[in-house]
Design an enzyme around this catalytic site. Structure first.
Site, mmCIF file in Angstrom:
data_model
loop_
_atom_site.group_PDB
_atom_site.id
_atom_site.type_symbol
_atom_site.label_atom_id
_atom_site.label_comp_id
_atom_site.label_asym_id
_atom_site.label_seq_id
_atom_site.Cartn_x
_atom_site.Cartn_y
_atom_site.Cartn_z
ATOM 1 N N GLN A 128 0.831 -1.206 0.000
ATOM 2 C CA GLN A 128 0.000 0.000 0.000
ATOM 3 C C GLN A 128 0.862 1.251 0.000
ATOM 4 O O GLN A 128 1.611 1.492 0.945
ATOM 5 C CB GLN A 128 -0.904 -0.020 1.236
ATOM 6 C CG GLN A 128 -1.751 1.223 1.438
ATOM 7 C CD GLN A 128 -2.692 1.077 2.619
ATOM 8 O OE1 GLN A 128 -3.718 0.425 2.524
ATOM 9 N NE2 GLN A 128 -2.345 1.676 3.746
ATOM 10 N N GLY A 129 0.768 2.056 -1.039
ATOM 11 C CA GLY A 129 1.549 3.278 -1.154
ATOM 12 C C GLY A 129 0.759 4.506 -0.756
ATOM 13 O O GLY A 129 0.315 5.283 -1.611
ATOM 14 N N TYR A 130 0.573 4.680 0.549
ATOM 15 C CA TYR A 130 -0.200 5.815 1.065
ATOM 16 C C TYR A 130 0.716 6.809 1.793
ATOM 17 O O TYR A 130 0.929 7.916 1.352
ATOM 18 C CB TYR A 130 -1.278 5.325 2.032
ATOM 19 C CG TYR A 130 -2.584 4.912 1.383
ATOM 20 C CD1 TYR A 130 -2.673 4.610 0.041
ATOM 21 C CD2 TYR A 130 -3.747 4.803 2.147
ATOM 22 C CE1 TYR A 130 -3.872 4.225 -0.536
ATOM 23 C CE2 TYR A 130 -4.944 4.418 1.581
ATOM 24 C CZ TYR A 130 -5.016 4.126 0.241
ATOM 25 O OH TYR A 130 -6.204 3.754 -0.314
ATOM 26 N N SER A 131 1.240 6.400 2.945
ATOM 27 C CA SER A 131 1.974 7.319 3.816
ATOM 28 C C SER A 131 3.239 7.844 3.145
ATOM 29 O O SER A 131 3.907 7.129 2.386
ATOM 30 C CB SER A 131 2.352 6.629 5.128
ATOM 31 O OG SER A 131 1.198 6.303 5.871
ATOM 32 N N SER A 165 4.407 -1.571 4.325
ATOM 33 C CA SER A 165 4.483 -2.986 4.707
ATOM 34 C C SER A 165 4.577 -3.860 3.460
ATOM 35 O O SER A 165 3.865 -3.636 2.473
ATOM 36 C CB SER A 165 3.241 -3.387 5.515
ATOM 37 O OG SER A 165 3.109 -2.600 6.668
ATOM 38 N N GLU A 249 -10.399 -1.617 6.097
ATOM 39 C CA GLU A 249 -9.151 -2.099 6.669
ATOM 40 C C GLU A 249 -9.349 -2.844 7.971
ATOM 41 O O GLU A 249 -8.526 -3.664 8.346
ATOM 42 C CB GLU A 249 -8.193 -0.924 6.892
ATOM 43 C CG GLU A 249 -6.793 -1.349 7.225
ATOM 44 C CD GLU A 249 -5.809 -0.203 7.167
ATOM 45 O OE1 GLU A 249 -4.609 -0.464 7.256
ATOM 46 O OE2 GLU A 249 -6.238 0.951 7.029
ATOM 47 N N SER A 374 -2.837 7.572 13.378
ATOM 48 C CA SER A 374 -2.521 7.856 14.775
ATOM 49 C C SER A 374 -3.790 8.087 15.593
ATOM 50 O O SER A 374 -4.862 8.374 15.050
ATOM 51 C CB SER A 374 -1.619 9.085 14.879
ATOM 52 O OG SER A 374 -2.343 10.255 14.511
ATOM 53 N N GLU A 376 -4.518 10.591 17.360
ATOM 54 C CA GLU A 376 -5.000 11.959 17.142
ATOM 55 C C GLU A 376 -5.902 12.026 15.916
ATOM 56 O O GLU A 376 -6.982 12.634 15.954
ATOM 57 C CB GLU A 376 -3.809 12.907 16.960
ATOM 58 C CG GLU A 376 -4.226 14.352 16.682
ATOM 59 C CD GLU A 376 -3.041 15.239 16.356
ATOM 60 O OE1 GLU A 376 -3.247 16.447 16.191
ATOM 61 O OE2 GLU A 376 -1.911 14.726 16.263
#
Length: 395
Positions: A128-131, A165, A249, A374, A376
């Site tokens: 997964q190419g998100y962050s 990951s 997810e 997170s 938050e």
């Protein structure tokens, strides 16, 4: 809510239990981690695919893709039996449980026909190419770009992803990239399917963690190409597709996670009894709290699985288990006492950096309240989208 298993579910449970009993020992004999547990790998994914155990939760309304489907209760049964058998963590989790439902909801027939059968057979692994650096939980800050090239037939992708990951194992990556020049926040993003085998254009660098392992990676795209027909949804509509994926997810797979948590808690309880720590009222109180909170997590997961639409449920689930698992790691070290700071043979010059199961639990769980969104960010989602509170001011 009545979430009972019927006779057909129990028959399915016996089928799953029998299959795992027949196939898992052979895999364990060939593939083990450092502690002698079954190790994940492509061979196990292909074995699951041959057995028809991949894609049980996929919606059948877009046709069959080599998988078999199962009711929600049978998906839960399979998840429970898989965890109880001590089967390895899945390499194919992201493809099966995140990408496949997203393609079924937002992709076209050609995309489903191309990618779903390979996932169902356990042949192609996804990441997964998100962050990104500076855009972790706040995905709207994505800066990776994708530009049309070659007469519009491909997208050329430039940028960096982090905490990816399985990138070192993956054949493909689903990437959130900015396709509209000058766009900001959630506008102008697109959801692309990118092959990882592009030497010189895709570079994967493992990130060494506190545990000494490298489960996550940095991924660098330098002109990497994605075919135009591998754009999922419309160009610029990637934010909607990405949010749809994140909502999936924390589904049935959370029950597998909780069974693993129960095994970890049982290990800590046994250690507390052996060391005498369980005689301390404060420790005993915390052990009981951990047990009670785990039951609440299970009931909450079953409740939300049985509901058609439960706003904020993924965020609530993440808040519950992230903090719980972190506290369990801390409790494990408290129960062990001073020896928790030592390795198996700390005075041996030949001994590599090794951790036992509970030490890895403690160190890895430090990140539980950060990765996957997170605390938050999860609280902001609940406040803004569920409770209707004013949005947080952004610069």
């Amino acid at each position: 809510m009545d979430f009972a298993f019927g006779p057909e579910d129990e028959a399915f449970r016996q089928e799953a239990r029998t299959w795992l009993a027949e196939h898992l020992p052979g895999h364990t004999a060939r593939h083990q981690d450092d502690d002698g547990h079954p190790a994940p790998g492509r061979a196990w994914e292909r074995e699951l695919g041959t057995g028809g155990w991949i894609g049980l939760g996929w919606s059948p309304h877009r046709g069959t893709h080599g998988n078999r489907t199962a009711t929600l209760t049978r998906q839960v049964v399979w998840a429970e039996e898989y965890a109880r058998a001590g089967a390895p963590a899945r390499l194919g989790h992201l493809g099966e449980n995140l990408l496949a439902p997203t393609l079924l909801a937002h992709g076209d027939d050609a995309q489903c026909a191309r990618f779903l059968p390979a996932i169902a057979r356990g042949e192609e692994i996804w990441c997964q190419g998100y962050s990104e650096p500076g855009a972790g939980s706040d995905l709207a800050g994505v800066r990776t770009t994708a530009t049309r090239a070659d007469g519009g037939r491909v997208y050329r992708i430039d940028g960096q992803k982090i905490w990816t990951s399985l990138a070192h194992e993956a054949d493909w990556c689903f990437v959130l990239a900015r396709t509209t020049k000058g766009s900001r926040r959630h506008h102008g993003l697109s959801f692309l399917l990118v092959p990882m085998d592009q030497p010189g254009r895709v570079e994967v660098r493992p990130i060494r963690q506190l545990t000494g392992t490298s489960d996550f990676n940095e991924v660098f795209f330098d002109g990497a190409e994605a075919r135009a027909e591998h754009l999922v949804g419309r160009e610029g509509d990637g934010w909607r597709v990405a949010l749809g994926l994140l909502a999936r997810e924390r589904g049935v797979s959370t029950l597998v996670q909780q069974i693993g948590f129960a095994a970890e808690l049982a290990r800590v309880v046994r250690l507390a009894v052996e060391t005498g720590a369980a005689e301390e009222p404060a420790v005993r109180d915390q052990l009981v709290r951990q047990w009670a909170e785990l039951q609440v997590m299970r009931w909450n997961a079953l409740r939300t699985l049985g509901a058609a639409d439960t706003p904020g449920a993924p965020s609530v689930a993440k808040l519950l288990w992230g903090g719980w698992h972190q506290r369990l790691g801390e409790l494990a070290m408290r129960v062990r006492g001073a020896p928790a700071a030592l390795g198996p043979d700390p005075w041996s010059a030949d001994s590599p950096y090794r951790l036992d199961t509970l030490q890895r639990l403690f160190l890895f769980s430090r990140a539980d309240t950060i990765y996957g969104g997170s605390d938050e960010i999860q609280r902001n989602i609940i406040a803004e989208r569920v409770l209707g509170l004013p949005k947080e001011a952004r610069t």
